[in-house]
Design an enzyme around this catalytic site. Structure first.
Site, PDB file in Angstrom:
ATOM      1  N   LYS A 162      27.456  32.532  41.875  1.00  0.00           N
ATOM      2  CA  LYS A 162      28.126  33.197  42.996  1.00  0.00           C
ATOM      3  C   LYS A 162      28.809  34.420  42.391  1.00  0.00           C
ATOM      4  O   LYS A 162      29.796  34.289  41.660  1.00  0.00           O
ATOM      5  CB  LYS A 162      29.150  32.275  43.658  1.00  0.00           C
ATOM      6  CG  LYS A 162      30.006  33.039  44.687  1.00  0.00           C
ATOM      7  CD  LYS A 162      31.005  32.144  45.400  1.00  0.00           C
ATOM      8  CE  LYS A 162      32.166  32.991  45.924  1.00  0.00           C
ATOM      9  NZ  LYS A 162      33.067  32.217  46.791  1.00  0.00           N
ATOM     10  N   THR A 165      39.520  26.997  50.991  1.00  0.00           N
ATOM     11  CA  THR A 165      40.924  26.878  51.386  1.00  0.00           C
ATOM     12  C   THR A 165      41.107  26.097  52.681  1.00  0.00           C
ATOM     13  O   THR A 165      42.016  25.265  52.782  1.00  0.00           O
ATOM     14  CB  THR A 165      41.539  28.274  51.563  1.00  0.00           C
ATOM     15  OG1 THR A 165      41.357  29.001  50.351  1.00  0.00           O
ATOM     16  CG2 THR A 165      43.023  28.191  51.867  1.00  0.00           C
TER      17      THR A 165
END
Lengths: 262, 65
Positions: A96, A207
């Site tokens: 990523k 998150t």
């Protein structure tokens, strides 16, 4: 099935491993989510604490496809070196790719991103770039060899959902055959459902689950929303209209008078 | 010689990157290394010499989003 770089996955949810109150909570959240791909990072290791060694054990236990990130990298060079270290450590070509321009917005440095993507793709990496909603950047990333694109929804950890839905629709239209995954800024399952209803291939979040009051329940909620959104997209969504169209046919309703129907 | 390891100054007489890692307690540890911003593969550590003011990164797997 979600197909990324030649591998197939039943789940379209990619889950981050940061910020959980405990390793056990992380494990439970991953299981509840059904995610088959988890993101990880590299950190400086202290010889005394050896924190990374324990985490590696957890990662092996989870048995998911690992997607290492280049979080914290501020230049193409840093990202390239980090990716090379990650490839050796995690034993995967998947990366990523993050090249960050600013500590407040954590926005991609799109120039460094394209530079790093070019070199990493040429070096045999399978690059999943964390990018903006900018179409010209996406085109350069594709030209640089990226076979997956990951535009942000809104700033990392901001829980604001989709800041520029129109631009995300444009990317879907311009890249009909490229797996597109919205990564960053999602807050609630309805955001994820929205992404899937646009026809996107997957969602990456961290998150919203890790910092939820109950991460395990939130992980489950997101998983259902992602499935729901995908089912809706595949089912063919009704076009929005400005005016009403009755769902019950008017003819034959009690007290019906033709004059009323105008 | 004086080098930087993970951003901290260190004095060492290690001859190679591999020697340094062992001296720091990383034998057989799950780590990756870079010297002056460039990746050094595990297999190359023994033949990577250290020079004054070298900047070494020693990293391990961690949580990430």
């Amino acid at each position: 099935m979600l197909e990324l770089y030649g591998s197939e996955f039943s789940s379209r949810m990619l889950l981050g491993t940061a910020g959980y109150a405990s390793p056990d909570l992380l494990r439970q959240a991953v299981e509840a989510s059904g995610a088959e791909i988890v993101t990880v990072s590299l950190r400086r290791e202290s010889a005394r604490a050896k924190t990374g060694q324990g985490f590696w054990g957890l990662i092996e236990e989870l048995g998911r496809q690992v997607l290492p990130n280049t979080a914290g990298c501020r230049s193409a060079k840093e990202a390239i070196t980090t990716a090379q270290m990650a490839r050796e450590l995690f034993g995967t070509n998947w990366i990523k790719l993050e090249v960050i321009a600013n500590d407040d917005t954590l926005q991609p440095d799109v120039f460094g991103l394209v530079e790093a993507a070019t070199e990493l793709n040429a070096d045999g990496f399978d690059v999943l770039p964390y990018t903006t909603e900018d179409l010209s950047v996406a085109e350069r990333l594709a030209a640089a060899g990226c076979e997956v694109l990951m535009p942000w929804g809104s700033p990392i950890g901001s829980a604001r959902g989709l800041a520029n839905k129109t631009a995300l629709k444009t990317l879907r239209a311009y890249f009909p055959d490229t797996p597109l995954i919205v990564d960053a800024g999602l807050g609630v399952p309805s955001h994820a459902a929205e992404v899937m209803e646009l026809g996107y291939d997957g969602v990456l979040l961290n998150t919203a689950v890790a910092k939820a009051g109950n991460p395990v329940a939130m992980a489950r909620g997101f998983a259902r929303a992602i499935e729901g959104g995908r089912l809706a997209y595949e089912a063919g969504i009704v076009e929005p209209r400005d005016m009403a169209t009755p769902s019950t046919p008017i003819a034959g309703t009690p007290f019906f008078k033709i004059d009323n129907a105008s | 010689m004086q080098i930087l390891v993970n951003g901290k100054r260190l004095t060492t007489d290690a001859n190679s990157l591999d020697d340094l890692c062992r001296a720091l307690g990383f034998t057989d540890a799950k780590i990756a290394t870079a010297v002056n911003g460039a990746f050094v593969a595990a297999t190359a550590r023994a033949r990577t010499p250290l020079t004054e003011a070298d900047e070494i990164e020693i990293v391990a797997p961690r949580q990430g989003g």
